[in-house]
Design a protein around this motif. Structure first.
Motif, PDB file in Angstrom:
ATOM      1  N   VAL A 152     -12.268 -36.746  32.404  1.00 45.01           N
ATOM      2  CA  VAL A 152     -11.043 -36.429  31.667  1.00 45.01           C
ATOM      3  C   VAL A 152     -11.265 -35.231  30.747  1.00 45.01           C
ATOM      4  O   VAL A 152     -10.386 -34.382  30.580  1.00 45.01           O
ATOM      5  CB  VAL A 152     -10.567 -37.658  30.855  1.00 45.01           C
ATOM      6  N   SER A 153     -12.455 -35.127  30.164  1.00 42.32           N
ATOM      7  CA  SER A 153     -12.750 -34.025  29.240  1.00 42.32           C
ATOM      8  C   SER A 153     -12.789 -32.677  29.940  1.00 42.32           C
ATOM      9  O   SER A 153     -12.692 -31.629  29.281  1.00 42.32           O
ATOM     10  CB  SER A 153     -14.090 -34.269  28.531  1.00 42.32           C
ATOM     11  N   LYS A 154     -12.936 -32.666  31.261  1.00 43.00           N
ATOM     12  CA  LYS A 154     -12.953 -31.398  32.001  1.00 43.00           C
ATOM     13  C   LYS A 154     -11.566 -30.774  32.096  1.00 43.00           C
ATOM     14  O   LYS A 154     -11.445 -29.597  32.442  1.00 43.00           O
ATOM     15  CB  LYS A 154     -13.530 -31.618  33.402  1.00 43.00           C
ATOM     16  N   THR A 155     -10.536 -31.539  31.810  1.00 38.82           N
ATOM     17  CA  THR A 155      -9.185 -30.987  31.813  1.00 38.82           C
ATOM     18  C   THR A 155      -9.032 -30.020  30.654  1.00 38.82           C
ATOM     19  O   THR A 155      -9.350 -30.359  29.514  1.00 38.82           O
ATOM     20  CB  THR A 155      -8.130 -32.113  31.688  1.00 38.82           C
ATOM     21  N   GLU A 156      -8.583 -28.821  30.937  1.00 37.31           N
ATOM     22  CA  GLU A 156      -8.422 -27.820  29.883  1.00 37.31           C
ATOM     23  C   GLU A 156      -7.504 -28.350  28.786  1.00 37.31           C
ATOM     24  O   GLU A 156      -6.486 -28.991  29.061  1.00 37.31           O
ATOM     25  CB  GLU A 156      -7.857 -26.514  30.457  1.00 37.31           C
ATOM     26  N   ARG A 157      -7.895 -28.066  27.546  1.00 37.79           N
ATOM     27  CA  ARG A 157      -7.173 -28.431  26.326  1.00 37.79           C
ATOM     28  C   ARG A 157      -7.479 -29.851  25.850  1.00 37.79           C
ATOM     29  O   ARG A 157      -7.151 -30.194  24.721  1.00 37.79           O
ATOM     30  CB  ARG A 157      -5.651 -28.272  26.470  1.00 37.79           C
ATOM     31  N   ILE A 158      -8.074 -30.700  26.693  1.00 38.90           N
ATOM     32  CA  ILE A 158      -8.328 -32.087  26.280  1.00 38.90           C
ATOM     33  C   ILE A 158      -9.699 -32.195  25.621  1.00 38.90           C
ATOM     34  O   ILE A 158     -10.688 -31.625  26.081  1.00 38.90           O
ATOM     35  CB  ILE A 158      -8.239 -33.043  27.482  1.00 38.90           C
ATOM     36  N   PHE A 159      -9.773 -32.941  24.526  1.00 36.78           N
ATOM     37  CA  PHE A 159     -11.048 -33.234  23.883  1.00 36.78           C
ATOM     38  C   PHE A 159     -10.936 -34.577  23.169  1.00 36.78           C
ATOM     39  O   PHE A 159      -9.862 -35.180  23.101  1.00 36.78           O
ATOM     40  CB  PHE A 159     -11.437 -32.129  22.893  1.00 36.78           C
ATOM     41  N   ASN A 160     -12.072 -35.052  22.668  1.00 34.96           N
ATOM     42  CA  ASN A 160     -12.115 -36.307  21.920  1.00 34.96           C
ATOM     43  C   ASN A 160     -11.548 -37.473  22.740  1.00 34.96           C
ATOM     44  O   ASN A 160     -10.669 -38.211  22.294  1.00 34.96           O
ATOM     45  CB  ASN A 160     -11.345 -36.169  20.599  1.00 34.96           C
ATOM     46  N   VAL A 161     -12.096 -37.655  23.943  1.00 40.15           N
ATOM     47  CA  VAL A 161     -11.635 -38.736  24.832  1.00 40.15           C
ATOM     48  C   VAL A 161     -12.315 -40.044  24.444  1.00 40.15           C
ATOM     49  O   VAL A 161     -13.526 -40.099  24.259  1.00 40.15           O
ATOM     50  CB  VAL A 161     -11.965 -38.392  26.302  1.00 40.15           C
ATOM     51  N   VAL A 162     -11.516 -41.097  24.318  1.00 47.99           N
ATOM     52  CA  VAL A 162     -12.033 -42.425  23.974  1.00 47.99           C
ATOM     53  C   VAL A 162     -11.519 -43.424  25.007  1.00 47.99           C
ATOM     54  O   VAL A 162     -10.325 -43.454  25.316  1.00 47.99           O
ATOM     55  CB  VAL A 162     -11.585 -42.855  22.562  1.00 47.99           C
ATOM     56  N   VAL A 163     -12.435 -44.238  25.547  1.00 44.90           N
ATOM     57  CA  VAL A 163     -12.079 -45.255  26.538  1.00 44.90           C
ATOM     58  C   VAL A 163     -12.378 -46.631  25.958  1.00 44.90           C
ATOM     59  O   VAL A 163     -13.458 -46.867  25.422  1.00 44.90           O
ATOM     60  CB  VAL A 163     -12.886 -45.069  27.841  1.00 44.90           C
ATOM     61  N   ALA A 164     -11.418 -47.537  26.066  1.00 41.39           N
ATOM     62  CA  ALA A 164     -11.613 -48.898  25.540  1.00 41.39           C
ATOM     63  C   ALA A 164     -10.901 -49.892  26.439  1.00 41.39           C
ATOM     64  O   ALA A 164      -9.872 -49.576  27.051  1.00 41.39           O
ATOM     65  CB  ALA A 164     -11.081 -48.997  24.105  1.00 41.39           C
ATOM     66  N   ARG A 165     -11.484 -51.077  26.516  1.00 39.45           N
ATOM     67  CA  ARG A 165     -10.831 -52.144  27.280  1.00 39.45           C
ATOM     68  C   ARG A 165      -9.793 -52.835  26.423  1.00 39.45           C
ATOM     69  O   ARG A 165     -10.027 -53.161  25.265  1.00 39.45           O
ATOM     70  CB  ARG A 165     -11.851 -53.169  27.748  1.00 39.45           C
ATOM     71  N   GLY A 166      -8.633 -53.052  27.012  1.00 35.55           N
ATOM     72  CA  GLY A 166      -7.589 -53.817  26.344  1.00 35.55           C
ATOM     73  C   GLY A 166      -7.413 -55.121  27.081  1.00 35.55           C
ATOM     74  O   GLY A 166      -6.564 -55.242  27.965  1.00 35.55           O
ATOM     75  N   GLY A 167      -8.262 -56.104  26.775  1.00 30.58           N
ATOM     76  CA  GLY A 167      -8.256 -57.324  27.566  1.00 30.58           C
ATOM     77  C   GLY A 167      -9.141 -57.131  28.785  1.00 30.58           C
ATOM     78  O   GLY A 167      -9.863 -56.150  28.918  1.00 30.58           O
ATOM     79  N   GLY A 168      -9.097 -58.073  29.714  1.00 28.70           N
ATOM     80  CA  GLY A 168      -9.986 -58.004  30.865  1.00 28.70           C
ATOM     81  C   GLY A 168      -9.535 -57.063  31.950  1.00 28.70           C
ATOM     82  O   GLY A 168     -10.351 -56.582  32.738  1.00 28.70           O
ATOM     83  N   THR A 169      -8.248 -56.746  32.029  1.00 31.29           N
ATOM     84  CA  THR A 169      -7.739 -56.017  33.187  1.00 31.29           C
ATOM     85  C   THR A 169      -7.116 -54.658  32.845  1.00 31.29           C
ATOM     86  O   THR A 169      -6.561 -54.015  33.709  1.00 31.29           O
ATOM     87  CB  THR A 169      -6.662 -56.869  33.901  1.00 31.29           C
ATOM     88  N   LYS A 170      -7.234 -54.208  31.610  1.00 34.16           N
ATOM     89  CA  LYS A 170      -6.566 -52.970  31.194  1.00 34.16           C
ATOM     90  C   LYS A 170      -7.545 -52.009  30.523  1.00 34.16           C
ATOM     91  O   LYS A 170      -8.363 -52.412  29.717  1.00 34.16           O
ATOM     92  CB  LYS A 170      -5.410 -53.296  30.239  1.00 34.16           C
ATOM     93  N   LEU A 171      -7.432 -50.728  30.878  1.00 38.13           N
ATOM     94  CA  LEU A 171      -8.196 -49.680  30.216  1.00 38.13           C
ATOM     95  C   LEU A 171      -7.224 -48.834  29.404  1.00 38.13           C
ATOM     96  O   LEU A 171      -6.174 -48.421  29.901  1.00 38.13           O
ATOM     97  CB  LEU A 171      -8.906 -48.785  31.226  1.00 38.13           C
ATOM     98  N   GLN A 172      -7.604 -48.568  28.169  1.00 36.93           N
ATOM     99  CA  GLN A 172      -6.795 -47.710  27.306  1.00 36.93           C
ATOM    100  C   GLN A 172      -7.554 -46.407  27.062  1.00 36.93           C
ATOM    101  O   GLN A 172      -8.673 -46.421  26.560  1.00 36.93           O
ATOM    102  CB  GLN A 172      -6.492 -48.412  25.991  1.00 36.93           C
ATOM    103  N   ILE A 173      -6.928 -45.285  27.399  1.00 30.40           N
ATOM    104  CA  ILE A 173      -7.533 -43.962  27.239  1.00 30.40           C
ATOM    105  C   ILE A 173      -6.743 -43.206  26.179  1.00 30.40           C
ATOM    106  O   ILE A 173      -5.526 -43.043  26.302  1.00 30.40           O
ATOM    107  CB  ILE A 173      -7.496 -43.158  28.557  1.00 30.40           C
ATOM    108  N   THR A 174      -7.421 -42.745  25.153  1.00 29.78           N
ATOM    109  CA  THR A 174      -6.776 -41.884  24.166  1.00 29.78           C
ATOM    110  C   THR A 174      -7.504 -40.543  24.150  1.00 29.78           C
ATOM    111  O   THR A 174      -8.704 -40.477  24.418  1.00 29.78           O
ATOM    112  CB  THR A 174      -6.803 -42.502  22.757  1.00 29.78           C
TER     113      THR A 174
END
Length: 288
Positions: free
Chosen positions: A96-118
């Motif tokens: 995700v960080s390779k996308t131009e303009r994107i930085f400070n990527v954070v990945v977290a699990r939201g429960g057992g079946t969901k990924l939250q990307i900010t």
């Protein structure tokens, strides 16, 4: 008379033991593989939803699609990459960080079946160009960090910075933070006086040259604050001798020497407008 039992040869006994042990090992391994296979496919521990948020212009759908593609497949053909306990977190951050303009990527699990990307997005604030005539430039954010190549832009939608003797490079800053912020402040203060800046050129000894949109140049350094520089300019323009000055009718105003201001009113004319050799007309003004 009892029939005598036939004893197995020692080698045969040893072989049968090995076969038994081997069978047991294979059985245990098969059971473990089956347990891993089914255990890592439990629906409660399988990531089925990806939710992305952040930025201003990059759509979350784009980021979500990148993550979903990264989650496809298995480890060693056995464990799904969607298994919640072993999902490829670092790989997702890097992709995700390779996308131009994107930085400070954070990945977290939201429960057992969901990924939250900010994520955060670099917002274009200015351009860093090789020269005042260069069309290919880099985007700068408000901190002066060059984060990506800009498309060819015309007009004055972005303030342009030029660094003498130094080419623009993605991943570097255009100038020291104090210099960059002071330049921004000076450009802003000049705009309140209807003096609009198109280019800011930084040389290697600390002098700065501001190109005015309608024509003319201001030569400055930051030994004085932006507010003091603008005040010196205002005093000059309020004087009887120089009250006629405005963008477009002078070559440069030099504000680098405190309350001593130098003015060159000689305009740079096109070749067909020059009828004879012109001499430089520089005047010195004292501002209090």
């Amino acid at each position: 008379m009892r029939p005598q039992r036939k004893r197995l040869a020692p080698n045969t006994v040893q072989l049968l033991k090995h076969i038994g042990v081997g069978f047991m090992v294979i059985t245990v391994v098969a059971l473990l593989i089956a347990a891993v296979w089914y255990g890592t496919r439990v629906s409660a521990l399988t990531i089925t939803e990806v939710d992305a948020s952040g930025g201003e212009t990059i759509k979350p759908d784009h980021v979500e699609q990148l993550v979903k593609e990264t989650l496809e497949g298995t480890y060693l053909g056995l464990i799904p990459r969607r298994f919640a306990w072993l999902y490829p977190e670092q790989e997702i951050v890097e992709i995700v960080s390779k996308t131009e303009r994107i930085f400070n990527v954070v990945v977290a699990r939201g429960g057992g079946t969901k990924l939250q990307i900010t994520y955060d997005e670099y917002v274009p604030f200015a351009l860093w160009c090789r020269s005042t005539t260069e069309e290919e430039c880099l985007f700068l954010n408000i901190e002066g960090y060059a984060f990506s190549k800009a498309p060819k832009l015309t007009g004055g939608s972005f303030l342009r910075f030029v660094t003498a003797g130094r080419d623009p490079v993605v991943g570097e800053i255009v100038a020291e933070s104090d210099t960059y912020k002071s330049a921004q402040e000076l450009v802003r203060l000049l705009a309140t006086e209807n003096w609009f800046v198109s280019h800011v050129e930084l040389d290697q000894v600390g002098d700065i040259f501001l190109s005015i949109v309608e024509g003319g140049e201001l030569k400055i350094n930051f030994e004085e604050t932006p507010a003091q520089l603008v005040q010196n300019l205002q005093v000059l323009l309020a004087s009887e001798e120089f009250k006629h000055l405005k963008p477009g009718n002078f070559q440069y105003i030099d504000l680098r020497f405190g309350n001593k201001v130098f003015v060159n009113e000689e305009l740079v004319l096109e070749n067909d407008e020059i009828s004879s050799e012109q001499s430089t007309t520089t005047a010195q003004a004292q501002v209090e």
